[in-house]
Scaffold this motif. Structure first.
Motif, mmCIF file in Angstrom:
data_model
loop_
_atom_site.group_PDB
_atom_site.id
_atom_site.type_symbol
_atom_site.label_atom_id
_atom_site.label_comp_id
_atom_site.label_asym_id
_atom_site.label_seq_id
_atom_site.Cartn_x
_atom_site.Cartn_y
_atom_site.Cartn_z
ATOM 1 N N PHE A 212 0.874 -1.090 0.375
ATOM 2 C CA PHE A 212 0.046 0.337 -0.123
ATOM 3 C C PHE A 212 1.020 1.314 0.527
ATOM 4 O O PHE A 212 1.416 1.231 1.221
ATOM 5 N N VAL A 213 0.754 2.326 -0.750
ATOM 6 C CA VAL A 213 1.701 3.132 -0.855
ATOM 7 C C VAL A 213 0.865 4.718 -1.088
ATOM 8 O O VAL A 213 -0.404 5.127 -1.965
ATOM 9 N N ALA A 229 11.252 -0.174 -6.284
ATOM 10 C CA ALA A 229 11.342 -0.719 -4.550
ATOM 11 C C ALA A 229 10.246 -2.784 -4.392
ATOM 12 O O ALA A 229 10.852 -3.276 -3.636
ATOM 13 N N ALA A 230 9.204 -1.983 -5.293
ATOM 14 C CA ALA A 230 8.329 -3.044 -5.102
ATOM 15 C C ALA A 230 8.110 -4.467 -5.704
ATOM 16 O O ALA A 230 8.508 -4.500 -6.388
ATOM 17 N N PRO A 231 8.236 -5.200 -4.982
ATOM 18 C CA PRO A 231 8.274 -6.948 -5.908
ATOM 19 C C PRO A 231 7.457 -7.521 -6.438
ATOM 20 O O PRO A 231 6.099 -6.876 -6.831
ATOM 21 N N VAL A 236 0.171 -3.685 -5.968
ATOM 22 C CA VAL A 236 0.217 -2.663 -5.377
ATOM 23 C C VAL A 236 -0.601 -1.486 -5.113
ATOM 24 O O VAL A 236 -1.815 -1.905 -6.359
ATOM 25 N N VAL A 237 -1.431 -1.044 -4.393
ATOM 26 C CA VAL A 237 -2.026 -0.280 -4.158
ATOM 27 C C VAL A 237 -2.052 0.909 -3.894
ATOM 28 O O VAL A 237 -1.525 1.884 -2.587
ATOM 29 N N VAL A 257 -4.011 -0.839 -8.456
ATOM 30 C CA VAL A 257 -5.405 -0.372 -8.348
ATOM 31 C C VAL A 257 -5.297 1.434 -7.202
ATOM 32 O O VAL A 257 -4.532 1.839 -6.273
ATOM 33 N N VAL A 258 -6.247 1.931 -7.595
ATOM 34 C CA VAL A 258 -5.633 3.006 -7.368
ATOM 35 C C VAL A 258 -7.062 3.672 -7.013
ATOM 36 O O VAL A 258 -8.339 3.187 -7.143
#
Length: 322
Positions: A212-213, A229-231, A236-237, A257-258
């Motif tokens: 989560f970012v 850096a995310a795998p 990724v959200v 996902v946004v």
């Protein structure tokens, strides 16, 4: 290397005519959140109907609103703009959000080149304006994407202290990346929390199932570095009211996902008062701000667990980016 996302959003907004005739109408500053309201935002002209970015809605101009995280600090910008837009136009707001930090106006807060307090507020105002410009063009799904997320994960990483993630999962390892010391973080039984600084992002994200970012990275900087850096196997959200931009450039950068926020014109007076009173998060939603989201891969359908979105994307490299 991932190209900067906000400038790509602005380029797309220009290409679909969103800035033509748009004017800054009102700014509301709270202790935790700020709100920018625009008038004359054109939609329909040049809209790519049917894409994941642009809704095929009615043509015409709109009064829109966008939100952003309110960074600490005040100064002349806050004094001049609270409840006023005197001397500030939409182009200025957009420039504040997309200018490259540098010179004496910056210091390192997280990743190098992040603006310090004097320009953070201007940047946040610009991000809120971009969210307001995006609003008529995004075909958002209503609801909370957390409800769709597969809870069977072992590790999650949050960029920013995103507490709703703690409540979603049981028996999970949570790694929190924060720019400043957040002290001891309380969590439910079975949830272990470890904090990291931004320069340890790769270690924090190693083997994470979900990342989560928070949208505040648009304000403080570092979003693209975190995405790098995310795998590759992680979902990724990009999440939060500050993240309510045209999602296409984020999708192109690897976001699955946004998840943002929207508010109708009829709810705006009540929301404005809530912002002024210091509301954020749940309190804003109680005042009328709606949770919305968009998923990169529509082929999976909005009812599928978000964990599947990344695994089924044919263009995704399966190698882990350490």
């Amino acid at each position: 290397m991932i190209d900067p996302i906000l400038p790509a959003v602005v380029d797309r907004l220009r290409s679909i005519g969103a800035l033509e005739g748009a004017t800054a109408e009102r700014v509301t500053l709270g202790d935790a959140t700020l709100m920018v309201e625009l008038a004359g935002v054109e939609s329909g002209t040049g809209a790519e109907a049917g894409t994941a970015d642009v809704a095929g809605g009615s043509r015409g101009s709109h009064r829109t609103a966008g939100f952003a995280h309110r960074p600490p600090g005040n100064g002349r910008t806050a004094d001049a703009l609270d409840e006023s837009t005197d001397g500030v136009d939409v182009e200025t707001l957009v420039r504040w959000a997309t200018r490259t930090p540098g010179g004496s106006s910056t210091e390192t807060i997280g990743y190098p080149g992040t603006p310090r307090d004097g320009t953070l507020l201007e940047r946040a105002l610009g991000v809120a304006a971009i969210n307001a410009l995006s609003a008529p063009f995004v075909d958002w799904n209503p609801g909370d994407p957390m409800a769709l997320l597969d809870p069977a994960v072992d590790a999650i990483t949050t960029v920013g202290l995103f507490r709703p993630a703690f409540r979603k999962f049981a028996d999970v390892d949570v790694r929190v990346i924060e720019r400043t010391d957040v002290g001891s973080v309380s969590s439910p039984d079975g949830v272990s929390v470890t904090t990291f600084r931004p320069d340890a992002a790769s270690a924090a994200m190693a083997d994470a199932d979900v990342v989560f970012v928070t949208g505040s990275t648009f304000v403080y900087g570092g979003l693209e570095a975190y995405l790098e850096a995310a795998p590759a196997a992680a979902t990724v959200v990009l999440i939060g009211a500050t993240a309510s931009v045209l999602p296409g450039p984020a999708f192109a950068a690897g976001v699955d996902v946004v998840a943002g926020a929207s508010v109708t014109e009829t709810e705006r007076d009540r929301v404005r008062e809530a912002v002024r009173a210091g509301a954020c998060g749940t309190d804003l939603h109680d005042a009328g701000v709606r949770k919305v989201y968009a998923v990169a891969d529509r082929a999976t359908g909005p009812g599928q667990a978000l964990k599947r979105v990344r695994n089924e994307r044919p263009d995704r490299d399966d190698t882990t980016n350490d």
